[in-house]
Design a protein around this motif. Sequence first.
Motif, mmCIF file in Angstrom:
data_model
loop_
_atom_site.group_PDB
_atom_site.id
_atom_site.type_symbol
_atom_site.label_atom_id
_atom_site.label_comp_id
_atom_site.label_asym_id
_atom_site.label_seq_id
_atom_site.Cartn_x
_atom_site.Cartn_y
_atom_site.Cartn_z
ATOM 1 N N VAL A 1 -0.294 -7.725 -7.062
ATOM 2 C CA VAL A 1 -1.105 -7.932 -5.878
ATOM 3 C C VAL A 1 -2.488 -7.337 -6.135
ATOM 4 N N GLU A 2 -3.503 -8.067 -5.717
ATOM 5 C CA GLU A 2 -4.892 -7.617 -5.856
ATOM 6 C C GLU A 2 -5.556 -7.739 -4.494
ATOM 7 N N LEU A 3 -6.164 -6.653 -4.042
ATOM 8 C CA LEU A 3 -6.930 -6.688 -2.799
ATOM 9 C C LEU A 3 -8.401 -6.776 -3.164
ATOM 10 N N ARG A 4 -9.093 -7.722 -2.539
ATOM 11 C CA ARG A 4 -10.502 -7.938 -2.851
ATOM 12 C C ARG A 4 -11.269 -8.164 -1.559
ATOM 13 N N ASP A 5 -12.550 -7.870 -1.621
ATOM 14 C CA ASP A 5 -13.441 -8.080 -0.485
ATOM 15 C C ASP A 5 -12.925 -7.337 0.744
ATOM 16 N N ASP A 6 -12.413 -6.116 0.485
ATOM 17 C CA ASP A 6 -11.813 -5.364 1.580
ATOM 18 C C ASP A 6 -12.863 -4.636 2.405
ATOM 19 N N HIS A 7 -12.577 -4.551 3.683
ATOM 20 C CA HIS A 7 -13.449 -3.894 4.651
ATOM 21 C C HIS A 7 -12.594 -2.999 5.524
ATOM 22 N N ILE A 8 -13.090 -1.817 5.820
ATOM 23 C CA ILE A 8 -12.396 -0.904 6.720
ATOM 24 C C ILE A 8 -13.407 -0.394 7.732
ATOM 25 N N ASP B 1 -8.960 7.478 15.625
ATOM 26 C CA ASP B 1 -7.519 7.231 15.662
ATOM 27 C C ASP B 1 -7.123 5.761 15.686
ATOM 28 N N VAL B 2 -8.087 4.852 15.589
ATOM 29 C CA VAL B 2 -7.789 3.430 15.419
ATOM 30 C C VAL B 2 -8.722 2.866 14.355
ATOM 31 N N ALA B 3 -8.233 1.837 13.665
ATOM 32 C CA ALA B 3 -9.029 1.234 12.592
ATOM 33 C C ALA B 3 -8.609 -0.219 12.426
ATOM 34 N N ILE B 4 -9.498 -0.965 11.801
ATOM 35 C CA ILE B 4 -9.192 -2.342 11.414
ATOM 36 C C ILE B 4 -9.584 -2.475 9.947
ATOM 37 N N ALA B 5 -8.759 -3.183 9.215
ATOM 38 C CA ALA B 5 -9.042 -3.460 7.808
ATOM 39 C C ALA B 5 -8.780 -4.944 7.579
ATOM 40 N N TYR B 6 -9.590 -5.549 6.717
ATOM 41 C CA TYR B 6 -9.395 -6.967 6.441
ATOM 42 C C TYR B 6 -9.973 -7.297 5.085
ATOM 43 N N GLY B 7 -9.491 -8.381 4.517
ATOM 44 C CA GLY B 7 -9.974 -8.810 3.215
ATOM 45 C C GLY B 7 -9.119 -9.933 2.666
ATOM 46 N N LEU B 8 -9.194 -10.088 1.351
ATOM 47 C CA LEU B 8 -8.443 -11.114 0.644
ATOM 48 C C LEU B 8 -7.405 -10.440 -0.246
ATOM 49 N N GLU B 9 -6.300 -11.126 -0.413
ATOM 50 C CA GLU B 9 -5.187 -10.595 -1.200
ATOM 51 C C GLU B 9 -4.707 -11.688 -2.148
ATOM 52 N N ARG B 10 -4.625 -11.355 -3.435
ATOM 53 C CA ARG B 10 -4.110 -12.309 -4.413
ATOM 54 C C ARG B 10 -2.697 -11.884 -4.804
#
Length: 169
Positions: free
Chosen positions: A96-103, A108-117
């Motif tokens: 698994v590769e995480l790319r273009d990730d953003h946090i 006490d709350v967070a959002i994370a998103y990106g692409l996963e290969r």
Amino acid sequence: MTSTLLAIGIASALLGSDQAASSVAPANANAEIQQLFARWAKAFEAKDVNGVMAMYAPGTTLTAYDIVPPLQFKGADAYRKDYADFFALFEGPLHVELRDDHIEAGNDVAIAYGLERLTGKTKVGAPVDMWLRYTEGLKKIDGQWRVVHEHISVPTDMETGKAKLDLKP
């Protein structure tokens, strides 16, 4: 007028000190969340269901939208079974590769998103090499970041109604 200026000054000072305090927390939070994802990726590649599930909120707090049916998984037990079933489909290593990730994290709350290969080979010999999109909603629970909502998706060709699994960033 003087009392208004004094109130504005006090509010600015309070907001300034609050912003200074919160600007430290997100930096620590981002690092903690990045470490959480790194541990998840290592467990995922090892097909370690317990290690993978350490990222998620326990009990019924978790809701996940995965790329496989049903529409949603409610609770950690349901998602644990989804992971076990998924890992059972694969022979040999998974990568698994995480790319273009953003946090984006608060205290006490967070959002994370990106692409996963995802790459690997199924037990029937079919190679898998696909890019997915992920969004994670996290919450600090008992002092630890945990995913309370996960959304994994792939683009869909609206004319055929089929997933587009051959897209690359």
